[in-house]
Design a protein around this motif. Structure first.
Motif, PDB file in Angstrom:
ATOM      1  N   TYR A  16       0.926  -1.177   0.000  1.00  0.00           N
ATOM      2  CA  TYR A  16      -0.079   0.147  -0.117  1.00  0.00           C
ATOM      3  C   TYR A  16       0.826   1.032   0.002  1.00  0.00           C
ATOM      4  O   TYR A  16       0.633   2.102  -0.835  1.00  0.00           O
ATOM      5  CB  TYR A  16      -1.016   0.190   1.176  1.00  0.00           C
ATOM      6  N   ALA A  17       1.914   1.250   0.756  1.00  0.00           N
ATOM      7  CA  ALA A  17       2.844   2.466   0.958  1.00  0.00           C
ATOM      8  C   ALA A  17       3.449   2.788  -0.360  1.00  0.00           C
ATOM      9  O   ALA A  17       3.656   3.880  -0.663  1.00  0.00           O
ATOM     10  CB  ALA A  17       3.837   2.375   2.064  1.00  0.00           C
ATOM     11  N   LEU A  18       3.800   1.661  -1.112  1.00  0.00           N
ATOM     12  CA  LEU A  18       4.656   1.922  -2.304  1.00  0.00           C
ATOM     13  C   LEU A  18       3.689   2.447  -3.297  1.00  0.00           C
ATOM     14  O   LEU A  18       3.896   3.188  -4.083  1.00  0.00           O
ATOM     15  CB  LEU A  18       5.169   0.436  -2.853  1.00  0.00           C
ATOM     16  N   HIS A  19       2.474   1.776  -3.444  1.00  0.00           N
ATOM     17  CA  HIS A  19       1.410   2.415  -4.130  1.00  0.00           C
ATOM     18  C   HIS A  19       1.160   3.788  -4.098  1.00  0.00           C
ATOM     19  O   HIS A  19       1.147   4.510  -5.062  1.00  0.00           O
ATOM     20  CB  HIS A  19       0.261   1.458  -3.905  1.00  0.00           C
ATOM     21  N   GLU A  20       0.900   4.223  -2.834  1.00  0.00           N
ATOM     22  CA  GLU A  20       0.847   5.598  -2.479  1.00  0.00           C
ATOM     23  C   GLU A  20       1.895   6.652  -3.252  1.00  0.00           C
ATOM     24  O   GLU A  20       1.683   7.573  -3.560  1.00  0.00           O
ATOM     25  CB  GLU A  20       0.658   5.791  -1.016  1.00  0.00           C
ATOM     26  N   GLN A  21       3.419   6.147  -2.843  1.00  0.00           N
ATOM     27  CA  GLN A  21       4.474   6.861  -3.230  1.00  0.00           C
ATOM     28  C   GLN A  21       4.534   6.640  -4.570  1.00  0.00           C
ATOM     29  O   GLN A  21       4.720   8.024  -4.944  1.00  0.00           O
ATOM     30  CB  GLN A  21       5.569   6.095  -2.728  1.00  0.00           C
ATOM     31  N   LEU A  22       4.205   5.996  -5.490  1.00  0.00           N
ATOM     32  CA  LEU A  22       4.275   6.046  -6.856  1.00  0.00           C
ATOM     33  C   LEU A  22       3.239   6.814  -7.326  1.00  0.00           C
ATOM     34  O   LEU A  22       3.223   7.573  -8.488  1.00  0.00           O
ATOM     35  CB  LEU A  22       4.015   4.352  -7.425  1.00  0.00           C
ATOM     36  N   ASN A  23       2.048   6.588  -6.502  1.00  0.00           N
ATOM     37  CA  ASN A  23       1.018   7.814  -7.042  1.00  0.00           C
ATOM     38  C   ASN A  23       1.413   9.149  -7.043  1.00  0.00           C
ATOM     39  O   ASN A  23       1.017  10.000  -7.817  1.00  0.00           O
ATOM     40  CB  ASN A  23      -0.300   7.301  -6.319  1.00  0.00           C
ATOM     41  N   GLN A  24       2.001   9.578  -5.660  1.00  0.00           N
ATOM     42  CA  GLN A  24       2.356  10.927  -5.265  1.00  0.00           C
ATOM     43  C   GLN A  24       3.314  11.292  -6.420  1.00  0.00           C
ATOM     44  O   GLN A  24       3.500  12.466  -6.847  1.00  0.00           O
ATOM     45  CB  GLN A  24       3.021  10.828  -4.092  1.00  0.00           C
ATOM     46  N   PHE A  25       4.328  10.450  -6.747  1.00  0.00           N
ATOM     47  CA  PHE A  25       5.300  10.538  -7.960  1.00  0.00           C
ATOM     48  C   PHE A  25       5.086  10.726  -9.132  1.00  0.00           C
ATOM     49  O   PHE A  25       5.780  11.080 -10.116  1.00  0.00           O
ATOM     50  CB  PHE A  25       6.690   9.897  -7.518  1.00  0.00           C
ATOM     51  N   GLY A  26       3.920  10.283  -9.521  1.00  0.00           N
ATOM     52  CA  GLY A  26       3.187  10.178 -11.038  1.00  0.00           C
ATOM     53  C   GLY A  26       3.929   9.209 -11.550  1.00  0.00           C
ATOM     54  O   GLY A  26       3.865   9.232 -12.834  1.00  0.00           O
ATOM     55  N   LEU A  27       4.339   7.954 -10.896  1.00  0.00           N
ATOM     56  CA  LEU A  27       5.078   6.918 -11.694  1.00  0.00           C
ATOM     57  C   LEU A  27       4.184   5.780 -11.882  1.00  0.00           C
ATOM     58  O   LEU A  27       4.511   4.949 -12.582  1.00  0.00           O
ATOM     59  CB  LEU A  27       6.152   6.509 -10.688  1.00  0.00           C
ATOM     60  N   LEU A  28       2.787   5.690 -11.483  1.00  0.00           N
ATOM     61  CA  LEU A  28       2.073   4.553 -11.613  1.00  0.00           C
ATOM     62  C   LEU A  28       1.752   4.206 -13.044  1.00  0.00           C
ATOM     63  O   LEU A  28       1.644   2.998 -13.340  1.00  0.00           O
ATOM     64  CB  LEU A  28       0.520   4.704 -10.897  1.00  0.00           C
ATOM     65  N   PRO A  29       1.530   5.215 -14.010  1.00  0.00           N
ATOM     66  CA  PRO A  29       1.406   4.744 -15.369  1.00  0.00           C
ATOM     67  C   PRO A  29       2.656   4.017 -15.973  1.00  0.00           C
ATOM     68  O   PRO A  29       2.368   3.236 -17.268  1.00  0.00           O
ATOM     69  CB  PRO A  29       1.062   6.127 -16.096  1.00  0.00           C
ATOM     70  N   GLN A  30       3.681   4.043 -15.359  1.00  0.00           N
ATOM     71  CA  GLN A  30       4.860   3.182 -15.940  1.00  0.00           C
ATOM     72  C   GLN A  30       4.849   1.846 -15.407  1.00  0.00           C
ATOM     73  O   GLN A  30       5.714   0.780 -15.780  1.00  0.00           O
ATOM     74  CB  GLN A  30       6.242   3.900 -15.520  1.00  0.00           C
ATOM     75  N   VAL A  31       3.690   1.767 -14.645  1.00  0.00           N
ATOM     76  CA  VAL A  31       3.990   0.328 -13.809  1.00  0.00           C
ATOM     77  C   VAL A  31       2.764  -0.690 -14.302  1.00  0.00           C
ATOM     78  O   VAL A  31       1.573  -0.376 -14.348  1.00  0.00           O
ATOM     79  CB  VAL A  31       4.131   0.367 -12.427  1.00  0.00           C
TER      80      VAL A  31
END
Length: 510
Positions: A16-31
């Protein structure tokens, strides 16, 4: 562009924490976020004392590692199987909405404390994500989840942790720091972060340990009222409680029993009679007001006796008062641990911390690293510039070391005179070497004039590094001796440099 695959469980606070961090950094679209189940049989044992203790410990670690992420202790881990299938099914129709659904399910469990195995909870998340409330799970979604599970298990990661793999072959296991995470997505190698509740980093919030010999359901409303403001730890047995009291130092211990009052009173007496070593207030929790039990609790040394029949606001206020008293005591105790000149930890605190971290490293089978630092030609500095200037120099050097050491669990100490020590739990020689060189450069960059030195016209430091994987045959003094020997070698080779102690087959970390 590099592509990234994440294997993660909805049921894991680290994921969950990793998901939140990637979301904050705008990196989820790369994942490519692939859902797996770290423990498929979680629904069978999710309310055992051991599992609840592990859950509280994991949440504690996450809150300590990434304090900017909002995470609260749920009453239990959910069965994430059906929720994962819903996310997979949603992705086949609308990828953006499936990401939103995944985000909502994570927050439902790890922020709101809801059970994401409950159909009404999943229904609300589907509606909030803009998806149809009716979900039909077919064999295709089951096959996808099974394929992801098999791929994760085939990786032999052997950890209930998130895993990130990149298309260029790099891998991150666990929960990286925000800086490491961004570096990883820039194509850099980072150290593997294997974090579990076994080793607790220092938390920003105060910690309450709750030990009871019955089902937590009876006291869960109280826990739920505290979990957002305090870290909660739930030791599952006496051995774990005693280890926690000695090593993780909660600010308050709450004891709850339904039948074993004599045993709990005896435990309270043992703890409160040893306040010089433990220094933790103890309070009892009972369902109803009982004058006889309350008097016995106070005789055993308890600081308070709380009845769950009282209002939530009253109980919170009494706990808050106990925590404030603990903070005041800690401030007084801190003055005995801090070196007055440099405002870093003193030699006595170093010896205490070394013993504690040594025991932890013995249990976790991980390395403990020590840096020994010495200001070069400092006697000559005092002779030329005077002792007041020397004191100012030591303060500046100490604070520079402290600012350079960024991990919360790494600690700086004044070892004596112009010598300092840095204790690095769960590190290795390679990482410590990088940190030591950074400290050396930062101190040299201060450009504090030292024309009496033969090494350089400015203040510099020499640093020795040693690393052990502690065992029963070794003692902490051997770590100090090897770091001191490396420091001596750094001086002998011309000072203003870093030297690692030579590895030995039996002792040094690899």
């Amino acid at each position: 562009m590099l592509q990234y695959t994440v294997y993660a469980d909805l049921n894991c606070p680290f994921c969950y924490a990793l998901h939140e961090q990637l979301n904050q950094f705008g990196l989820l679209p790369q994942v490519d976020w692939r859902l797996v189940e770290h423990a498929p049989d979680i629904a069978i044992y999710n309310k055992t004392a051991e599992n609840q203790a592990e859950l509280a410990s994991d949440v504690f670690v996450v809150r300590s590692r990434v304090p900017n992420i909002n995470v609260a202790l749920p009453q239990k881990r959910s069965d994430s199987h059906f929720a994962s299938l819903c996310v997979i099914q949603a992705a086949e129709h609308d990828l953006a909405k499936s990401i939103k659904l995944r985000h909502l399910l994570y927050r439902a469990l790890w922020v709101e404390g809801l059970d994401i195995a409950d159909v009404p909870v999943i229904y609300d998340c589907l509606i909030a994500a803009g998806l149809p409330a009716e979900v039909t799970i077919e064999e295709a979604q089951e096959n996808t989840l099974s394929q992801w599970q098999n791929s994760w298990e085939a990786g032999n990661f052997n950890l209930r942790m998130p895993v990130i793999s990149s298309s260029d072959g790099r891998t991150s296991i666990g929960l990286p720091s925000p800086d490491d995470l961004q570096s990883f997505f820039k194509g850099e190698e980072i150290s593997i972060q294997e974090v579990r509740g076994e080793i607790h980093p220092r938390a920003l919030q105060q910690t309450i340990a709750i030990y009871c010999d019955h089902d937590l359901d009876n006291i869960w409303p109280l826990i739920a009222s505290l979990r957002n403001d305090y870290n909660i730890l739930l030791p599952s047995n006496l051995a774990e409680l005693k280890r926690l009291l000695h090593e993780d130092h909660p600010a308050l211990l709450l004891l709850s029993t339904e039948q074993q009052w004599d045993s709990m009173f005896s435990l309270c007496r043992d703890i409160t009679s040893n306040q010089d070593e433990l220094s933790v207030p103890v309070a009892f929790i009972n369902q109803e007001v009982d004058d006889r039990l309350e008097l016995d609790a106070y005789k055993a040394g308890a600081s308070d006796f709380m009845a769950l029949s009282r209002s939530e606001a009253v109980l919170q206020s009494r706990i808050q008062l106990l925590m404030q008293m603990k903070q005041s005591q800690d401030k007084l105790a801190r003055s005995a641990r801090i070196d007055g000149l440099t405002q870093v930890n003193n030699r006595r605190e170093f010896e205490r911390s070394l013993e504690t971290e040594w025991r932890r490293a013995q249990r976790s089978k991980r390395s403990l690293v020590l840096l020994m630092l010495d200001a070069d030609h400092f006697k000559a500095f005092n002779d030329k510039y005077g002792h007041l200037a020397g004191d100012g120099c030591l303060r500046t050097v100490a604070q520079t070391i402290k600012k350079t050491v960024q991990r919360a669990e790494d600690t700086v100490y004044r070892y004596g005179g112009e010598e300092f020590a840095v204790l690095l739990p769960e590190s290795n020689l390679e990482g410590a070497d990088i940190l030591a060189e950074k400290i050396r450069k930062n101190i040299e960059a201060l450009q504090i004039a030292h024309t009496a030195a033969s090494t350089a016209p400015v203040v510099t430091v020499s640093i020795g590094i040693a690393s052990y994987k502690p065992s029963e045959e070794l003692c902490p003094n051997e770590l100090i001796e090897r770091a001191d020997q490396a420091l001596y070698q750094a001086k002998a080779r011309g000072r203003n440099q870093v030297v690692k102690a030579e590895k030995t087959t039996a002792l040094a970390s690899k």
